[in-house]
Design an enzyme around this catalytic site. Structure first.
Site, PDB file in Angstrom:
ATOM      1  N   SER A  99     -38.721 -23.462  68.144  1.00 44.47           N
ATOM      2  CA  SER A  99     -38.549 -22.013  68.217  1.00 44.47           C
ATOM      3  C   SER A  99     -39.820 -21.265  67.863  1.00 44.47           C
ATOM      4  CB  SER A  99     -37.444 -21.574  67.248  1.00 44.47           C
ATOM      5  OG  SER A  99     -37.826 -21.891  65.915  1.00 44.47           O
ATOM      6  N   PRO A 125     -41.823 -11.124  53.154  1.00 51.15           N
ATOM      7  CA  PRO A 125     -42.035 -11.657  54.501  1.00 51.15           C
ATOM      8  C   PRO A 125     -40.781 -11.628  55.372  1.00 51.15           C
ATOM      9  CG  PRO A 125     -42.057 -13.430  52.883  1.00 51.15           C
ATOM     10  CD  PRO A 125     -42.053 -12.143  52.117  1.00 51.15           C
ATOM     11  N   HIS A 183     -58.836 -32.348 109.997  1.00 51.10           N
ATOM     12  CA  HIS A 183     -58.722 -33.768 109.626  1.00 51.10           C
ATOM     13  C   HIS A 183     -60.079 -34.348 109.220  1.00 51.10           C
ATOM     14  CE1 HIS A 183     -54.614 -34.003 111.394  1.00 51.10           C
ATOM     15  NE2 HIS A 183     -55.122 -33.141 112.268  1.00 51.10           N
ATOM     16  N   SER A 313     -78.371 -37.122  87.569  1.00 49.60           N
ATOM     17  CA  SER A 313     -78.206 -38.527  87.242  1.00 49.60           C
ATOM     18  C   SER A 313     -79.134 -38.919  86.103  1.00 49.60           C
ATOM     19  CB  SER A 313     -78.501 -39.393  88.474  1.00 49.60           C
ATOM     20  OG  SER A 313     -78.507 -40.764  88.139  1.00 49.60           O
ATOM     21  N   LYS A 319     -81.898 -36.500  91.765  1.00 48.90           N
ATOM     22  CA  LYS A 319     -80.532 -36.264  92.235  1.00 48.90           C
ATOM     23  C   LYS A 319     -79.973 -34.989  91.604  1.00 48.90           C
ATOM     24  CE  LYS A 319     -76.360 -38.951  93.195  1.00 48.90           C
ATOM     25  NZ  LYS A 319     -75.329 -37.951  92.950  1.00 48.90           N
ATOM     26  N   GLU A 326     -67.423 -29.045  90.892  1.00 45.49           N
ATOM     27  CA  GLU A 326     -66.759 -30.153  90.211  1.00 45.49           C
ATOM     28  C   GLU A 326     -66.007 -29.666  88.973  1.00 45.49           C
ATOM     29  OE1 GLU A 326     -69.753 -33.807  91.522  1.00 45.49           O
ATOM     30  OE2 GLU A 326     -69.900 -32.956  89.513  1.00 45.49           O
TER      31      GLU A 326
END
Length: 459
Positions: A99, A125, A183, A313, A319, A326
């Protein structure tokens, strides 16, 4: 000197850190639920405090608590909301009572401590901070308040920014024509702007669907108290509570037409989570299109070049990877997983109460934050900054045998198929083979096979 103090609740005495603003019930929860070391999301905690603030104002106006006490509670809420270290006072684990009672009492105890200090008299409280309330209506209300606030202030503006950036880029690249793909195979040409405009349309529709759900999210369970009957709450409390929350947040909150449904189920949160999942699916499509178009630079499509943001890399020098798309795909995966959790949690409405409220709050708000952040990154660090490789686009278009589709009305499907096969086998442009195998002139073929014209459809 001891660094703890003794606090008491209905279950007895308990040692609590001396400097803590919370008391016994919060400490019991800390000891009972050492599960994840993850606290409730800050937007939820802030919404919970805003709910307590609105409740104090309503109860003061309705004579349920003394006005001076109500003012002290409001001041305590404002003080708490302005604290840069707010979350240190809310240590309860996400995986707690279903809850969310522990989080509700955490807020009640912290505010009672602060309000007591402000008033110079005891503020309880349960009797005062929690007056006219139950965890069973406060926590569902805080879920709705926090989600509506974050979606309105963060997610929708982020998605609108993404649409603007896509539209600007689409206008800038409108003169580029590329090979269409179905495709993942070569298809009829499209303009690069048509591809981007389809992304913008996806996001615009997501904005529309999100905004359609927001009015439902802005209905609150507050006033149902324990089981939906409103026991111990003033008959006018719910309406006045919603009015105060609306004034404070700038959003239009109103009482639920049926408190039982808002407490026994979390269907609205489940629906919004499903919409957040749809946004994630759209971002996944956009991110993957970017990754495919950027693939290469030699062995892939290489139709565009994304901004180089970091080395790609630790072993292959030079690279560079599509890191922002991503990241977007990982966000999408996470949000889809979050929705699965919310779906299961939404099924845990047993009679008059859903008993997985904290995990619903966690996952809905997590999805909102992730989607808001990554939408801006995708806009600013991927879409706005990519460069078009015009030479690669033209090379693929010139050799695309599917262009022969435009000749179907003139020479027929079967003849066009023969030309396409020959062009593909011999690596020749369609126009060259068609000139050899048909009576069409070079000028006629140029008109019929013009890639720009073909992006406009028709015959």
């Amino acid at each position: 000197m001891s660094n703890t103090r003794i606090e008491r609740d209905s279950m007895g005495e308990l040692s609590v850190p001396k400097a803590a603003l919370y008391a016994a019930q919060t400490q019991r929860a800390v000891e009972n639920f050492p599960v994840s070391n993850r606290r409730m999301p800050e937007p939820f905690v802030r919404a919970l405090i805003k709910a307590k603030r609105a409740a104090a104002i309503a109860n003061g106006k309705l004579g349920q608590i003394q006005q001076g006490m109500a003012d002290a509670i409001v001041e305590a809420c404002d003080k708490l909301l302005s604290m840069p270290d707010l979350m240190q006072h809310f240590p309860v684990d996400i995986f707690q009572t279903g809850s969310g009672t522990s989080s509700n009492m955490n807020a009640n105890e912290v505010l009672a401590t602060l309000a007591t200090d402000i008033l110079g008299d005891i503020v309880g409280p349960n009797d005062h901070i929690n007056c006219g309330q139950s965890s069973n209506d406060v926590v569902p209300s805080a879920i709705h308040i926090s989600a509506a606030t974050e979606i309105s202030s963060e997610l929708v503006p982020a998605l609108q920014h993404l649409v603007r950036v896509i539209d600007e880029k689409a206008h800038a690249v409108a003169h580029h024509v590329k090979t269409g793909r179905t495709h993942l195979m070569d298809a009829m040409p499209v303009s690069l702007s048509q591809s981007l405009e389809s992304w913008a349309s996806q996001i615009e529709l997501n904005i529309d669907r999100t905004q359609l759900l927001l009015p439902q999210l802005q209905t609150l369970a507050q006033g149902g108290t324990a089981v939906g009957t409103g026991i111990n709450a003033h008959p006018e409390f719910s309406a006045l509570f919603c009015s105060e929350v609306s004034e404070y947040t700038g959003l239009d909150f109103r009482p639920a037409e049926n408190f039982f449904s808002h407490m026994g189920s979390q269907d609205i949160a489940v629906a919004m989570s499903g919409q957040l999942k749809t946004i994630a699916v759209s971002l996944m499509k956009i991110a993957n299109d970017l990754r495919w178009m950027n693939s290469g630079p030699l062995a892939g499509l290489a139709e565009i070049e994304l901004q180089a943001l970091q080395p790609g890399s630790s072993i292959m020098p030079g690279k560079v990877n599509p890191v922002i798309p991503e990241a977007a795909t990982m966000v999408a995966a996470q949000v889809i997983g979050n929705d699965a959790t919310v779906t299961v949690a939404g099924q845990s409405g047993n009679f008059e109460l859903n008993v997985m409220l904290p995990v619903i709050a966690l996952n809905v708000l997590d999805s909102v934050q992730l989607l808001s952040n990554v939408s801006r990154l995708l806009a600013d660090k991927a879409i706005a900054t990519f460069r078009v490789n015009e030479a690669r686009l033209k090379e693929a278009l010139d050799r695309n045998p599917i262009l022969v589709t435009a000749l179907n009305p003139v020479i027929g499907y079967a003849k066009a198929a023969e030309i396409a096969k020959e062009a593909y086998q011999q690596s020749k442009p369609i126009a060259e083979v068609a000139a050899e195998r048909t009576d069409l002139s070079v000028d006629e073929l140029k008109q019929l096979l013009d890639p720009v014209k073909l992006t406009k459809g028709g015959v």
